[in-house]
Design a protein around this motif. Structure first.
Motif, PDB file in Angstrom:
ATOM      1  N   CYS A   1      -7.009 -11.267   1.026  1.00 60.73           N
ATOM      2  CA  CYS A   1      -5.866 -12.180   0.890  1.00 60.73           C
ATOM      3  C   CYS A   1      -4.685 -11.542   0.170  1.00 60.73           C
ATOM      4  O   CYS A   1      -3.784 -12.240  -0.302  1.00 60.73           O
ATOM      5  CB  CYS A   1      -6.301 -13.444   0.147  1.00 60.73           C
ATOM      6  SG  CYS A   1      -7.655 -14.349   0.912  1.00 60.73           S
ATOM      7  N   ARG A   2      -4.647 -10.227   0.073  1.00 64.25           N
ATOM      8  CA  ARG A   2      -3.612  -9.570  -0.730  1.00 64.25           C
ATOM      9  C   ARG A   2      -2.207  -9.785  -0.170  1.00 64.25           C
ATOM     10  O   ARG A   2      -1.232  -9.663  -0.904  1.00 64.25           O
ATOM     11  CB  ARG A   2      -3.907  -8.081  -0.840  1.00 64.25           C
ATOM     12  CG  ARG A   2      -3.648  -7.272   0.412  1.00 64.25           C
ATOM     13  CD  ARG A   2      -4.006  -5.813   0.245  1.00 64.25           C
ATOM     14  NE  ARG A   2      -5.447  -5.650   0.172  1.00 64.25           N
ATOM     15  CZ  ARG A   2      -6.039  -4.464  -0.030  1.00 64.25           C
ATOM     16  NH1 ARG A   2      -5.310  -3.392  -0.207  1.00 64.25           N
ATOM     17  NH2 ARG A   2      -7.350  -4.380  -0.056  1.00 64.25           N
ATOM     18  N   GLU A   3      -2.090 -10.134   1.108  1.00 61.80           N
ATOM     19  CA  GLU A   3      -0.768 -10.360   1.692  1.00 61.80           C
ATOM     20  C   GLU A   3      -0.209 -11.735   1.373  1.00 61.80           C
ATOM     21  O   GLU A   3       0.969 -12.013   1.657  1.00 61.80           O
ATOM     22  CB  GLU A   3      -0.820 -10.171   3.212  1.00 61.80           C
ATOM     23  CG  GLU A   3      -1.138  -8.754   3.670  1.00 61.80           C
ATOM     24  CD  GLU A   3      -1.117  -8.625   5.182  1.00 61.80           C
ATOM     25  OE1 GLU A   3      -0.569  -9.546   5.844  1.00 61.80           O
ATOM     26  OE2 GLU A   3      -1.644  -7.635   5.704  1.00 61.80           O
ATOM     27  N   LEU A   4      -1.022 -12.618   0.805  1.00 68.07           N
ATOM     28  CA  LEU A   4      -0.576 -13.986   0.547  1.00 68.07           C
ATOM     29  C   LEU A   4       0.157 -14.053  -0.785  1.00 68.07           C
ATOM     30  O   LEU A   4      -0.437 -13.810  -1.836  1.00 68.07           O
ATOM     31  CB  LEU A   4      -1.774 -14.942   0.533  1.00 68.07           C
ATOM     32  CG  LEU A   4      -2.597 -15.025   1.814  1.00 68.07           C
ATOM     33  CD1 LEU A   4      -3.736 -16.016   1.644  1.00 68.07           C
ATOM     34  CD2 LEU A   4      -1.730 -15.394   3.018  1.00 68.07           C
ATOM     35  N   PRO A   5       1.445 -14.420  -0.784  1.00 71.82           N
ATOM     36  CA  PRO A   5       2.192 -14.501  -2.046  1.00 71.82           C
ATOM     37  C   PRO A   5       1.689 -15.672  -2.889  1.00 71.82           C
ATOM     38  O   PRO A   5       1.280 -16.714  -2.362  1.00 71.82           O
ATOM     39  CB  PRO A   5       3.636 -14.719  -1.588  1.00 71.82           C
ATOM     40  CG  PRO A   5       3.535 -15.288  -0.217  1.00 71.82           C
ATOM     41  CD  PRO A   5       2.292 -14.711   0.392  1.00 71.82           C
ATOM     42  N   PRO A   6       1.735 -15.536  -4.201  1.00 74.67           N
ATOM     43  CA  PRO A   6       1.165 -16.565  -5.080  1.00 74.67           C
ATOM     44  C   PRO A   6       1.859 -17.917  -4.951  1.00 74.67           C
ATOM     45  O   PRO A   6       1.242 -18.954  -5.214  1.00 74.67           O
ATOM     46  CB  PRO A   6       1.323 -15.981  -6.481  1.00 74.67           C
ATOM     47  CG  PRO A   6       2.367 -14.919  -6.354  1.00 74.67           C
ATOM     48  CD  PRO A   6       2.234 -14.380  -4.973  1.00 74.67           C
ATOM     49  N   GLU A   7       3.134 -17.940  -4.540  1.00 80.05           N
ATOM     50  CA  GLU A   7       3.841 -19.218  -4.449  1.00 80.05           C
ATOM     51  C   GLU A   7       3.254 -20.140  -3.379  1.00 80.05           C
ATOM     52  O   GLU A   7       3.514 -21.345  -3.378  1.00 80.05           O
ATOM     53  CB  GLU A   7       5.336 -19.007  -4.193  1.00 80.05           C
ATOM     54  CG  GLU A   7       5.671 -18.192  -2.965  1.00 80.05           C
ATOM     55  CD  GLU A   7       5.860 -16.711  -3.291  1.00 80.05           C
ATOM     56  OE1 GLU A   7       6.589 -16.050  -2.533  1.00 80.05           O
ATOM     57  OE2 GLU A   7       5.280 -16.236  -4.294  1.00 80.05           O
TER      58      GLU A   7
ATOM     59  N   SER B   1      -3.078 -13.149   6.743  1.00 77.07           N
ATOM     60  CA  SER B   1      -1.639 -12.932   6.614  1.00 77.07           C
ATOM     61  C   SER B   1      -0.911 -14.237   6.347  1.00 77.07           C
ATOM     62  O   SER B   1      -1.466 -15.323   6.572  1.00 77.07           O
ATOM     63  CB  SER B   1      -1.095 -12.319   7.906  1.00 77.07           C
ATOM     64  OG  SER B   1      -1.133 -13.280   8.951  1.00 77.07           O
ATOM     65  N   PRO B   2       0.332 -14.171   5.886  1.00 79.73           N
ATOM     66  CA  PRO B   2       1.125 -15.404   5.752  1.00 79.73           C
ATOM     67  C   PRO B   2       1.256 -16.160   7.062  1.00 79.73           C
ATOM     68  O   PRO B   2       1.318 -17.392   7.069  1.00 79.73           O
ATOM     69  CB  PRO B   2       2.474 -14.882   5.251  1.00 79.73           C
ATOM     70  CG  PRO B   2       2.146 -13.631   4.508  1.00 79.73           C
ATOM     71  CD  PRO B   2       1.027 -13.001   5.299  1.00 79.73           C
TER      72      PRO B   2
ATOM     73  N   ASP C   1       1.241 -22.856  -5.268  1.00 84.34           N
ATOM     74  CA  ASP C   1       1.837 -23.623  -6.353  1.00 84.34           C
ATOM     75  C   ASP C   1       1.341 -25.066  -6.367  1.00 84.34           C
ATOM     76  O   ASP C   1       1.395 -25.745  -7.383  1.00 84.34           O
ATOM     77  CB  ASP C   1       3.365 -23.607  -6.243  1.00 84.34           C
ATOM     78  CG  ASP C   1       3.962 -22.262  -6.629  1.00 84.34           C
ATOM     79  OD1 ASP C   1       3.250 -21.452  -7.245  1.00 84.34           O
ATOM     80  OD2 ASP C   1       5.145 -22.018  -6.301  1.00 84.34           O
TER      81      ASP C   1
ATOM     82  N   THR D   1      -3.776 -13.287  -6.114  1.00 82.10           N
ATOM     83  CA  THR D   1      -3.140 -13.150  -7.432  1.00 82.10           C
ATOM     84  C   THR D   1      -2.948 -14.505  -8.107  1.00 82.10           C
ATOM     85  O   THR D   1      -2.779 -14.562  -9.319  1.00 82.10           O
ATOM     86  CB  THR D   1      -1.785 -12.441  -7.306  1.00 82.10           C
ATOM     87  OG1 THR D   1      -0.965 -13.145  -6.356  1.00 82.10           O
ATOM     88  CG2 THR D   1      -1.970 -11.008  -6.833  1.00 82.10           C
TER      89      THR D   1
END
Length: 404
Positions: free
Chosen positions: A191-197, A271-272, A200, A226
């Motif tokens: 899941c490293r491509e997924l931004p933390p936002e 991916s996103p 939220d 993250t």
């Protein structure tokens, strides 16, 4: 062949009474069918059979009661078919109908056997919950996934009838997720491509649960995240992963207690774009007026009540019915915030859930939720379309009529 101890042989022979013998026969037969070498003692159980799905549920429980059955370990109860505290909220079930009468009788039968009247699909929110390494017998898919993964206790999948038999005998087959070797990861979601936002809001974790359940089998391990999840986030993830794909155990690197080495396992990159597709998949209709809003599947926690109360204080008279399902224990714990929600025109539900009971108006065609589990089951259970969104979007839609 499943080897029984001397005590277990005595139970099977009827030395502990006819109810224990009846339940032990079922547990033993299951163990033999699973190829379990022995039985495993348990320290607690969570029973799903108290939800009325037909006459067979009541017949089985009544048989146990007539035999004098009592649970041998602390046993909590999953949702029933009725909100016993607020019976007036039910639609289409007059209080004297056979279905309602049988549902009440079933819930009473499990209390007679010594089960605690918790009536919640989130028993891990109660004061006493399983500890790491503790063997238990839990029914209810989200509770199974949460207990195994987040708490590190051990339960296999137990459904109606076997759950109460396990509680009566304090035994389950030593099979499935009770064994060390069955708890190891079998596939990795990178899941490293997924931004933390994306995370939220708790709904983001429900989306990731949908992705996990729909794209994996076995025991998935998630790496590269993250964002740091709360228990409510993990609850949403577990519930949706269990609904969408039958996930009973997952690992999240740096989060869950049994996350271990994953080298050499097959890897699925998330991916996103995958994430966005999963979020859209939880919505079944676009640009349609919403007829109701339902949250609390699994049951609302005290922290979720605090978040909702902050969003609705000062509001009143939602444009559409707004339901929150929760447990009696949490309703007491979050009394002030729950009262603020009720003052804002929200209907509070205990003991049951809107996707298994006749609460939502049958004329409703579109319902909004922030629950991946509710979004997964309601179209079939209730015949409605679903709009999936964040908790804030649910509030805005309910009070301002904006469906997105």
């Amino acid at each position: 062949m499943t080897t029984l101890t001397a005590d277990e042989q005595a139970m099977l022979a009827g030395d502990a009474g006819p109810a224990v013998a009846f339940a032990m026969r079922i547990v033993h037969r299951l163990a033999e069918g699973l190829g379990a070498p022995r039985l495993q003692e348990i320290t607690a159980a969570h029973v799903d059979g108290c939800l009325y799905n037909g006459q067979v549920n009541l017949d089985f429980a009544t048989r146990l009661v007539d035999l004098g059955a009592r649970v041998a370990v602390p046993t909590t109860l999953n949702v029933g078919s009725l909100d016993l505290l607020h019976p007036e909220i039910h639609r289409g079930l007059a209080r004297d109908t056979d279905t309602t009468t049988n549902a009440r009788a079933l819930m009473a039968a499990y209390r007679t056997m010594g089960c605690a009247p918790t009536w919640t699909c989130a028993p891990y929110q109660l004061a006493r919950r399983p500890e790491f390494g503790e063997h238990v017998a839990f029914a209810e898919s989200n509770a199974i996934a949460f207990v195994n993964s987040v708490l590190g206790a051990r339960t296999d999948r137990y459904g109606d009838f076997i759950d109460i038999c396990a509680a009566i005998t304090a035994r389950v087959p030593y099979a499935g997720l009770h064994r060390d070797e069955a708890r190891r990861a079998t596939v990795v979601l990178d899941c490293r491509e997924l931004p933390p936002e994306l995370f939220d809001d708790t709904s983001g974790w429900a989306v990731l649960g949908y992705l996990t359940g729909s794209r994996t089998t076995g025991v998935p391990a998630l790496t590269g995240l993250t964002a740091v999840p709360t228990e409510d986030d993990l609850k949403a993830f577990a519930a949706t992963a269990a609904s969408a794909g039958g996930v009973a155990l997952f690992h999240i690197a740096g989060v869950t207690p049994e996350a271990t080495e994953v080298r050499g396992l097959p890897v699925i990159t998330v991916s996103p774009t995958d994430f966005g597709g999963a979020r859209r998949a939880l919505t079944t209709v676009e640009d349609a007026p919403v007829d109701a809003v339902s949250v609390g599947t699994p049951h609302f926690s005290a922290s979720e009540f605090a978040a909702l109360a902050a969003l609705v204080r000062g509001r009143s008279d939602p444009k559409v019915p707004f339901y929150v399902s929760t447990s009696r224990a949490v309703l007491d714990q979050a009394a002030d915030d729950a009262s603020a929600c009720a003052a804002a025109g929200i209907t509070l539900i205990t003991d049951t859930c809107t996707y298994v009971s006749s609460i939502v108006d049958p004329k409703a065609r579109v319902v909004m939720t922030n629950s991946g589990k509710w979004a997964w089951y309601a179209p079939v259970n209730l015949g409605v379309d679903v709009v999936f969104g964040t908790l804030a979007e649910c509030v805005r839609t309910a009070y301002e009529g904006q469906p997105r």
